[in-house]
Motif scaffolding. Sequence first.
Motif, short mmCIF file in Angstrom:
data_model
loop_
_atom_site.label_atom_id
_atom_site.label_comp_id
_atom_site.label_asym_id
_atom_site.label_seq_id
_atom_site.Cartn_x
_atom_site.Cartn_y
_atom_site.Cartn_z
N GLU A 12 0.81 -1.10 -0.02
CA GLU A 12 0.03 -0.15 -0.10
C GLU A 12 0.80 1.36 -0.12
O GLU A 12 1.76 1.41 0.86
N ASP A 13 0.42 2.21 -0.81
CA ASP A 13 1.24 3.51 -0.92
C ASP A 13 1.32 4.21 0.55
O ASP A 13 -0.04 4.34 0.89
N LYS A 14 2.24 4.61 0.84
CA LYS A 14 2.34 5.36 2.06
C LYS A 14 3.29 6.55 1.97
O LYS A 14 4.36 6.58 1.24
N VAL A 15 3.19 7.60 2.90
CA VAL A 15 4.02 8.69 3.04
C VAL A 15 4.23 9.04 4.57
O VAL A 15 3.02 9.11 5.29
N VAL A 16 5.43 9.00 5.10
CA VAL A 16 5.61 9.44 6.34
C VAL A 16 6.41 10.48 6.83
O VAL A 16 7.55 10.65 6.10
N GLN A 17 5.84 11.33 7.62
CA GLN A 17 6.63 12.43 7.92
C GLN A 17 7.09 12.49 9.46
O GLN A 17 6.48 11.88 10.35
N SER A 18 8.31 13.09 9.84
CA SER A 18 8.81 13.04 11.12
C SER A 18 9.63 14.47 11.25
O SER A 18 9.99 14.93 10.13
N PRO A 19 9.53 14.92 12.36
CA PRO A 19 8.52 14.83 13.36
C PRO A 19 7.33 14.90 13.17
O PRO A 19 7.00 15.68 12.33
N LEU A 20 6.30 14.35 14.10
CA LEU A 20 4.90 15.03 14.10
C LEU A 20 4.62 16.55 14.48
O LEU A 20 3.81 17.01 14.06
N SER A 21 5.57 16.94 15.40
CA SER A 21 5.49 18.14 15.87
C SER A 21 7.01 18.63 16.51
O SER A 21 7.74 17.77 16.55
N LEU A 22 6.96 20.07 16.28
CA LEU A 22 8.44 20.38 16.62
C LEU A 22 7.98 21.92 17.28
O LEU A 22 7.34 22.59 16.54
N VAL A 23 9.02 22.23 18.23
CA VAL A 23 8.77 23.62 18.94
C VAL A 23 10.20 24.13 18.88
O VAL A 23 10.93 23.24 19.48
N VAL A 24 10.24 25.25 18.34
CA VAL A 24 11.68 25.96 18.01
C VAL A 24 11.67 27.42 18.55
O VAL A 24 10.45 27.78 18.67
N HIS A 25 12.79 28.01 18.62
CA HIS A 25 12.71 29.57 18.74
C HIS A 25 13.08 30.15 17.55
O HIS A 25 13.74 29.69 16.67
N GLU A 26 12.80 31.60 17.54
CA GLU A 26 12.93 32.13 16.32
C GLU A 26 14.49 32.05 15.83
O GLU A 26 15.14 32.39 17.09
N GLY A 27 14.82 32.14 14.77
CA GLY A 27 16.30 32.27 14.47
C GLY A 27 16.79 30.73 14.35
O GLY A 27 18.09 30.55 13.59
N ASP A 28 16.22 29.62 14.71
CA ASP A 28 16.59 28.47 14.64
C ASP A 28 16.45 27.69 13.27
O ASP A 28 15.89 28.38 12.42
N THR A 29 17.10 26.85 13.05
CA THR A 29 17.11 26.10 11.64
C THR A 29 16.48 24.64 11.85
O THR A 29 16.81 24.21 12.99
N VAL A 30 15.36 24.49 11.07
CA VAL A 30 14.70 23.13 11.21
C VAL A 30 14.81 22.46 10.20
O VAL A 30 14.85 22.80 8.84
N THR A 31 14.82 21.20 10.27
CA THR A 31 14.59 20.14 9.03
C THR A 31 13.75 19.12 9.22
O THR A 31 13.36 18.42 10.58
N LEU A 32 12.68 19.11 8.40
CA LEU A 32 11.57 18.12 8.31
C LEU A 32 11.61 17.05 7.38
O LEU A 32 12.36 17.31 6.20
N ASN A 33 11.07 15.86 7.79
CA ASN A 33 11.54 14.76 6.86
C ASN A 33 10.40 14.09 6.37
O ASN A 33 9.20 14.21 6.97
N CYS A 34 10.45 13.58 5.12
CA CYS A 34 9.43 12.74 4.63
C CYS A 34 9.91 11.53 3.90
O CYS A 34 10.78 11.79 3.18
N SER A 35 9.38 10.44 4.07
CA SER A 35 9.72 9.38 3.49
C SER A 35 8.69 8.67 2.87
O SER A 35 7.41 8.80 3.24
N TYR A 36 8.85 7.75 1.69
CA TYR A 36 7.65 7.30 0.99
C TYR A 36 8.03 6.14 0.32
O TYR A 36 9.06 5.93 0.29
N GLU A 37 6.71 5.32 0.04
CA GLU A 37 6.75 3.98 -0.74
C GLU A 37 5.65 4.30 -1.62
O GLU A 37 4.29 4.25 -1.10
N VAL A 38 5.86 4.59 -2.58
CA VAL A 38 4.60 4.89 -3.59
C VAL A 38 4.98 4.27 -4.91
O VAL A 38 5.93 4.18 -5.57
#
Lengths: 112, 110
Positions: free
Chosen positions: B1-27
């Motif tokens: 079955e096709d799926k897309v998974v993101q991580s993290p589900l939630s993230l709290v940072v402070h202004e000025g920080d750098t963030v990286t959001l992830n997405c993996s898939y099997e489609v």
Amino acid sequence: DTAVSQTPKYLVTQMGNDKSIKCEQNLGHDTMYWYKQDSKKFLKIMFSYNNKELIINETVPNRFSPKSPDKAHLNLHINSLELGDSAVYFCASSRTRQETQYFGPGTRLLVL
Amino acid sequence: EDKVVQSPLSLVVHEGDTVTLNCSYEVTNFRSLLWYKQEKKAPTFLFMLTSSGIEKKSGRLSSILDKKELFSILNITATQTGDSAVYLCAVEGQGGKLIFGQGTELSVKP
């Protein structure tokens, strides 16, 4: 100059009623879509039409019936509404099936 | 079955920080990967990626796709409170069908 518009924005109705949501795009796109976003914010495609022809019909109850009178419109009719139908319904369109989809503002449906 | 998974589900940072959001898939029959930003309304388009290794950039946001390892990342540098939103990853499969991940809720504190 709204690109993808939906009416109504909000819809509150009783169980068992029949309701319709309208979608129009003025972008000249060939393909239109209906998505459902549930309370957990999870988006899921329901239908896709290309040039008024149904091309994607996901596993949704028969109570949901899309209608595309022309390329610029894709309406969603729902019969015998149930509590579980409460969600935000988004219409989207894209120039072709392979290009970026642009979303309408959503219709928030609440079934009581 | 096709799926897309993101991580993290939630993230709290402070202004000025750098963030990286992830997405993996099997489609099946991958065509493209898209990133959207959703605030309190409809998703708005950020990037469409079709080729591996080519970074797409828009201001403080950038994204890259790895078709061999089946994932993408979305980077946001020098975050601002206006970046607070749910970031959705979607993968386009056969017939233009979009499969969405569950989203990453980003909260940027002043």
